[in-house]
Design a protein around this motif. Structure first.
Motif, PDB file in Angstrom:
ATOM      1  N   PRO A  78       0.818  -1.223   0.000  1.00  0.00           N
ATOM      2  CA  PRO A  78       0.000   0.000   0.000  1.00  0.00           C
ATOM      3  C   PRO A  78       0.846   1.265   0.000  1.00  0.00           C
ATOM      4  CG  PRO A  78      -0.162  -1.144   2.111  1.00  0.00           C
ATOM      5  CD  PRO A  78       0.576  -2.055   1.175  1.00  0.00           C
ATOM      6  N   GLN A  79       2.148   1.116   0.238  1.00  0.00           N
ATOM      7  CA  GLN A  79       3.000   2.308   0.266  1.00  0.00           C
ATOM      8  C   GLN A  79       3.767   2.494  -1.033  1.00  0.00           C
ATOM      9  OE1 GLN A  79       5.282   1.626   3.725  1.00  0.00           O
ATOM     10  NE2 GLN A  79       3.541   1.831   5.079  1.00  0.00           N
ATOM     11  N   PHE A 111       3.702   4.118  -3.951  1.00  0.00           N
ATOM     12  CA  PHE A 111       3.016   5.178  -4.677  1.00  0.00           C
ATOM     13  C   PHE A 111       3.570   5.322  -6.082  1.00  0.00           C
ATOM     14  CE2 PHE A 111       3.390   6.357  -0.196  1.00  0.00           C
ATOM     15  CZ  PHE A 111       2.080   6.133   0.144  1.00  0.00           C
ATOM     16  N   GLY A 112       2.707   5.739  -6.991  1.00  0.00           N
ATOM     17  CA  GLY A 112       3.160   5.962  -8.361  1.00  0.00           C
ATOM     18  C   GLY A 112       3.675   7.371  -8.529  1.00  0.00           C
ATOM     19  N   GLU A 113       3.937   7.745  -9.774  1.00  0.00           N
ATOM     20  CA  GLU A 113       4.312   9.115 -10.075  1.00  0.00           C
ATOM     21  C   GLU A 113       3.033   9.905 -10.338  1.00  0.00           C
ATOM     22  OE1 GLU A 113       7.392  10.316  -9.824  1.00  0.00           O
ATOM     23  OE2 GLU A 113       7.922   8.310  -9.139  1.00  0.00           O
ATOM     24  N   LYS A 114       3.196  11.212 -10.553  1.00  0.00           N
ATOM     25  CA  LYS A 114       2.014  12.058 -10.752  1.00  0.00           C
ATOM     26  C   LYS A 114       1.194  11.609 -11.963  1.00  0.00           C
ATOM     27  CE  LYS A 114       0.391  16.662 -10.972  1.00  0.00           C
ATOM     28  NZ  LYS A 114       0.568  17.930 -11.652  1.00  0.00           N
ATOM     29  N   VAL A 159      -1.697   8.822 -11.523  1.00  0.00           N
ATOM     30  CA  VAL A 159      -2.873   9.009 -10.675  1.00  0.00           C
ATOM     31  C   VAL A 159      -4.168   8.835 -11.464  1.00  0.00           C
ATOM     32  CG1 VAL A 159      -4.138  10.752  -9.362  1.00  0.00           C
ATOM     33  CG2 VAL A 159      -1.689  10.452  -9.011  1.00  0.00           C
ATOM     34  N   ASP A 167      -6.055   7.066  -6.486  1.00  0.00           N
ATOM     35  CA  ASP A 167      -5.703   8.486  -6.353  1.00  0.00           C
ATOM     36  C   ASP A 167      -4.261   8.721  -5.929  1.00  0.00           C
ATOM     37  OD1 ASP A 167      -6.568   7.183  -4.064  1.00  0.00           O
ATOM     38  OD2 ASP A 167      -6.811   9.059  -2.995  1.00  0.00           O
ATOM     39  N   LEU A 168      -3.530   7.667  -5.533  1.00  0.00           N
ATOM     40  CA  LEU A 168      -2.112   7.841  -5.244  1.00  0.00           C
ATOM     41  C   LEU A 168      -1.270   7.036  -6.244  1.00  0.00           C
ATOM     42  CD1 LEU A 168      -1.940   7.763  -1.331  1.00  0.00           C
ATOM     43  CD2 LEU A 168      -1.720   9.725  -2.828  1.00  0.00           C
ATOM     44  N   ARG A 181      -1.642   3.908  -7.244  1.00  0.00           N
ATOM     45  CA  ARG A 181      -1.425   2.493  -6.938  1.00  0.00           C
ATOM     46  C   ARG A 181      -2.372   1.631  -7.766  1.00  0.00           C
ATOM     47  NH1 ARG A 181      -2.006   3.502  -0.606  1.00  0.00           N
ATOM     48  NH2 ARG A 181      -3.858   4.468  -1.469  1.00  0.00           N
ATOM     49  N   LYS A 204       6.622  15.611  -3.795  1.00  0.00           N
ATOM     50  CA  LYS A 204       5.826  14.507  -4.341  1.00  0.00           C
ATOM     51  C   LYS A 204       4.521  14.355  -3.548  1.00  0.00           C
ATOM     52  CE  LYS A 204       6.181   9.813  -5.998  1.00  0.00           C
ATOM     53  NZ  LYS A 204       6.993   8.602  -6.020  1.00  0.00           N
ATOM     54  N   ASP A 236       2.249  16.860  -4.973  1.00  0.00           N
ATOM     55  CA  ASP A 236       1.910  16.475  -6.348  1.00  0.00           C
ATOM     56  C   ASP A 236       0.827  15.415  -6.356  1.00  0.00           C
ATOM     57  OD1 ASP A 236       3.634  18.184  -7.488  1.00  0.00           O
ATOM     58  OD2 ASP A 236       5.178  16.708  -8.009  1.00  0.00           O
ATOM     59  N   LEU A 237       0.986  14.376  -5.514  1.00  0.00           N
ATOM     60  CA  LEU A 237       0.053  13.252  -5.552  1.00  0.00           C
ATOM     61  C   LEU A 237      -1.243  13.582  -4.824  1.00  0.00           C
ATOM     62  CD1 LEU A 237       2.170  10.024  -5.035  1.00  0.00           C
ATOM     63  CD2 LEU A 237       1.061  10.824  -7.097  1.00  0.00           C
ATOM     64  N   LYS A 286      -3.932  10.489   3.700  1.00  0.00           N
ATOM     65  CA  LYS A 286      -3.078  10.046   2.605  1.00  0.00           C
ATOM     66  C   LYS A 286      -1.645  10.532   2.802  1.00  0.00           C
ATOM     67  CE  LYS A 286      -6.306  11.052  -0.791  1.00  0.00           C
ATOM     68  NZ  LYS A 286      -6.634  11.335  -2.190  1.00  0.00           N
ATOM     69  N   GLN A 318       0.049   8.282   5.143  1.00  0.00           N
ATOM     70  CA  GLN A 318       0.468   7.028   4.510  1.00  0.00           C
ATOM     71  C   GLN A 318       1.770   7.212   3.738  1.00  0.00           C
ATOM     72  OE1 GLN A 318      -3.496   6.198   2.600  1.00  0.00           O
ATOM     73  NE2 GLN A 318      -2.833   4.110   2.969  1.00  0.00           N
ATOM     74  N   SER A 337       5.620   5.557   4.343  1.00  0.00           N
ATOM     75  CA  SER A 337       6.430   4.884   3.346  1.00  0.00           C
ATOM     76  C   SER A 337       7.834   5.499   3.248  1.00  0.00           C
ATOM     77  CB  SER A 337       5.693   4.954   2.015  1.00  0.00           C
ATOM     78  OG  SER A 337       6.578   5.027   0.944  1.00  0.00           O
TER      79      SER A 337
END
Lengths: 282, 579
Positions: free
Chosen positions: A41-42, A44-47, A50, A64-65, A67, B302, B305-306, B384, B387, B391
């Motif tokens: 769950p941690q 995260f992708g890049e912008k 999303v 939204d993050l 994933r 980041k 951004d997210l 969020k 979270q 990480s």
């Protein structure tokens, strides 16, 4: 009733068969899925990642993050099943022991336990669960505990009713007259005879427990480090997936909850028909 | 069926009629959509932003702030400061009348200031508490004296209340005073407040300054952002306030909607437990190097951004960049940006070299870098963010557990139980930077100081800046305070959020943004005075209206006809069955 005929009747029952198949599929996913599809769950992708629609790399799109939604759902199946089953076990243990004690001993004990049950029956369960979850804090074990201790009242009522009819049977009187202890009678005569009913009830309560877990998580009371389907739905709703029309984010977890609860309900109905001969079609 | 339909059509005609009639009247009504409702109309007891916005419309202060953030005359026309910098003399306007026709004099000013000092109530109390004597020289001259120089005398926008109404109240009875008349001197007169629906004002024709361009002003209260934006697009309101960047995405495609986007005057922080060490939390969090390592480990860019679609700004110091002259931006070596290897280096220098099977660090005496973060369930963005921090910290070997709790629980745990290591929450400021800086002073320990931070050096700087009369010198002190906090890091400022205000530029003109980019809910009421409704092409809209009504009538006629058919069929069937 012999075991073989029980299983035969169950397999014969159309609802039971369908429910069983769906349930088995989810159990397989929960057991094997997280081993094959690693979900962090941690992670995260890049912008750019999303809320992307389904593609070859992301089978069910991204959240939204950034994933992967598919991985989240596979991982979530384990959480939803564990919470559902564990919470049901807790409420079954409480409900059965209170129901049998109350029905078998009667009198003041019965009065006291049944008033307690009444209190739990009339308490609005959703606010109660919310308050308890807020007090204890959001962790998977607290959620299990909260659902377990709020959901036993119905079971206690049913078990008590069955115990009442069971204890008036002649063989119980005979067992008593040859000096069997209360514990012996409950263990060897009452419990085995009430068990089919408990079992059928367990299946139905599991469906409610899974739904409760989803409700709590959807309302933001879930454990964010172990996302269940309800948690996924919560974040989908809160991050505007609906107004952004990101259907891949909220439809799959919703559908999974629906199917799993449906499978338990179908199995529950089937068992009810078998246990209760009046409902059985001839 | 027919009766219901005809009633419906009649209603439609009535609505249309009233709308046409409205177009013909002289009234010009500015309608502003808001989400926040005032909590009280009484300046002594109100806390919400919405209430303070209303006080700016109905009351005046001695001075006011213009769009460029300069102090300009209001009830006072001029002022001077004595040689010893301890006495302020204000010369007041002589042509000012209260909304009920009474004349305004220096006695009202003296009464208001003394009333606030005696009752110790309201958010204005802090701004004027240090004034020791107030002398009325004549009806239109007043003198304020304090023991130390008062740096923010001119930035204090305490609304002046009419003595002839408020003098009958004391500290107890004023709590229950609802102030439903709101007699002030301001550019707008209060008309009515329909709870959770609207707040209505009319312009004060006798206002001493620029009289508002519109005859009426209405705040329309919405429960939901989506609905508010929809109403704006339909032209039911001209202005919509307090929106997130997600809410306005769709509306931005509409060329008639102008968006004013600005950075909030506030911040969201991760607070670190700075109270007396106890078993309830991990005292390692009080090691400054560990906190610096945590700061290095987070990629704030980041995160914004997210979580905020890049609409927020990564944070550094207590005063947000929207407060241009006061904000301090760390430079060079002292600036900490995302650098996980630097974080690991810092942790190892502190002896956290033993790494367990899960990758988490501890030191030789077995103290583990494991912390508990509290975040608010009401705010999904903050959950969020938590979270993501979890990480990032994992990457450098710090284990972070997260409890998501509601505001009440968070308050109890941060102010009473103190069983946490860090939490995420935010603050909003005022034009005067002291409001935000005061939070972490020792004197605020049982009030606002939610991390129980106490540092005599910091307290000294804050006291100095409060009595520093030279602006440049005061700016230096305010920056010094921020630099100190940035290094000490009791608060890790995570980001500064963005706010959005939408205006229908085809319906309203005269709106000019203030220096921070906002148009309403800012430090000036200038746009309430200058906003003007554009004379619309009414003939066109009424033709459209008529066409719409025609279509509706036609449709309802068709539906009625079909329904009628069905029901007659049904009755036929019923008859058949009877036979």
């Amino acid at each position: 009733m012999k075991k073989n005929s029980f299983i035969k009747l169950f397999i014969k029952n159309k609802m039971g068969r369908i429910g069983m198949i769906i349930f088995m599929i989810f159990v397989m996913v929960a057991l094997v899925g997280p081993v094959i599809v690693q979900y962090d769950p941690q992670d995260f992708g890049e912008k750019e990642d999303v809320l992307q629609p389904p593609s070859l790399t992301h089978f069910l799109g991204t959240d939204d993050l950034g994933r992967d939604v598919f991985k989240a759902i596979v991982a979530g199946s384990r959480v939803s099943l564990i919470v559902g089953i564990m919470a049901t076990l807790i409420s079954m243990v409480i409900g059965t022991s209170l129901g049998i004690t109350s029905g078998y001993f009667g009198g003041r004990i019965d009065d006291f336990l049944m008033r307690l049950t009444d209190i739990f029956l009339v308490l609005p369960w959703l606010p109660l669960m919310l308050v308890l979850a807020a007090l204890l804090g959001a962790s998977i074990w607290n959620i299990i505990l909260v659902i377990g201790v709020t959901g036993w009242a119905g079971t206690a009522r049913i078990v008590r009713a069955q115990t009442l009819t069971e204890k008036e049977r002649q063989y119980i009187e005979r067992a008593k007259s040859i000096g069997a202890s209360h514990f012996h009678i409950i263990k060897h005569h009452i419990f085995p005879n009430v068990f089919p009913l408990i079992f059928a009830n367990t299946i139905l309560v599991t469906a409610v427990s899974i739904l409760s877990e989803t409700t709590l998580s959807f309302l933001g009371m879930g454990d964010v480090s172990k996302p269940s389907w309800g948690t996924t739905l919560h974040f989908a709703f809160e991050s505007g997936a609906l107004s952004n029309k990101a259907y891949w984010y909220f439809v799959p977890p919703g559908l999974c909850v629906l199917l799993l609860v449906l499978s338990f309900t179908l199995m529950g109905f089937a068992l009810d028909e078998i246990v209760n001969p009046k409902l059985r079609e001839r | 069926m027919f009766r219901k339909l005809s009633l419906f059509i009649l209603m439609l005609l009535l609505v249309m009629n009233s709308m046409l009639a409205f177009g013909e009247s002289e009234d010009t009504i500015l309608k502003i959509g808001v989400k926040q409702e005032p909590d009280s109309l009484n300046p002594m007891v109100a806390w919400e932003n919405a209430s303070y916005e209303i006080f700016m419309l109905t009351y005046d202060a001695l001075t006011q702030i213009d769009r460029e953030m300069n102090v300009v005359p209001s009830l006072a026309t001029s002022w001077e400061l004595s040689e010893d910098q301890l006495t302020w003399t204000f010369h007041l306007r002589e042509d000012v009348k209260w909304h009920d026709g009474e004349k305004f004099t220096a006695n009202d000013v003296k009464f208001t200031y003394e009333f606030i000092q005696e009752t110790e109530m309201g958010l204005y109390y802090g701004a004027i508490a240090d004034i020791t004597t107030i002398d009325v020289v004549d009806d239109y001259t007043i003198k304020f004296t304090s023991d130390l120089p008062k740096a923010n005398m001119l930035q204090n926008v305490t609304p002046i209340l009419p003595e002839h109404i408020w003098s009958q109240y004391d500290a107890d009875s004023v709590m229950d005073f609802e102030n439903e008349e709101m007699i002030g001197t301001g550019p707008y007169k209060f008309v009515e407040w329909q709870r959770s629906q609207q707040v209505v004002f009319e312009r004060n024709e006798d206002y001493f300054g620029n009289v508002p361009q519109v005859s009426h002003l209405i705040y329309v209260i919405y429960a939901n952002n989506d609905t508010m934006v929809q109403s704006l697009e339909n032209g039911e309101i001209e202005i919509a306030l307090g929106l997130d960047s997600v809410d306005i995405k769709g509306a931005l495609k509409n060329e008639n909607i102008k968006a004013y986007t600005f950075m909030e005057n506030g911040f969201t922080q991760m607070g670190f437990n700075s109270s007396e060490p106890s078993d309830a939390f991990n005292p390692l969090i009080q090691n400054k190097v560990v906190r610096h390592a945590i700061d290095y480990a987070m990629d704030k860019q980041k995160i914004v951004d997210l979580v905020f679609d890049s609409s927020a700004e990564p944070g550094s110091t207590m005063i947000p960049p929207s407060q241009k002259i006061w904000h301090y931006e760390p430079q060079g070596d002292e600036l900490r940006t995302y650098n996980p290897s630097k974080a690991i280096e810092l942790l190892e220098s502190e002896g956290f070299t033993i790494i367990d099977s899960e990758g988490y660090r501890s030191n030789a005496s077995g103290e583990k870098l494991e912390f508990l973060l509290l975040s608010r369930s009401d705010n999904t963005s903050e959950v969020k963010v938590g979270q993501m921090i979890q990480s990032y910290l994992k990457d450098v070997g710090i284990q972070l557990n997260i409890d998501v709790v509601d505001d009440g629980v968070l308050y109890d745990r941060t102010m009473i139980n103190l069983d946490y290591d860090m939490f995420i929450w935010g603050w909003g400021g005022d034009i005067d930077p002291a409001v935000l800086l005061n939070i972490l002073t020792t004197s605020n320990l049982d009030n606002l100081n939610d991390v129980f931070y106490s540092n005599p050096d910091y307290d000294a700087i804050i006291e100095l800046q409060g009595s520093e009369m030279n602006l440049d010198a005061r700016i230096e002190l305010v920056k010094e305070a921020q630099r100190l906090l940035y290094d000490e890091l009791p608060y890790d400022i995570l980001y500064y959020e963005q706010d959005n205000q939408l205006v229908r530029s085809d319906l309203v003109s005269g709106i000019v943004p203030a220096v921070n980019g906002s148009v309403f809910y800012t430090f000036t009421n200038a746009n309430y005075l200058d906003a003007e409704l554009v004379k619309g092409d009414e003939s066109q809209s009424s033709v459209l209206m008529l066409a719409a009504v025609g279509v509706v009538i036609l449709l309802s006629a068709v539906i009625w006809f079909m329904k009628n058919k069905k029901s007659s069929k049904k009755s036929e069937n019923a008859q058949k069955q009877e036979w």
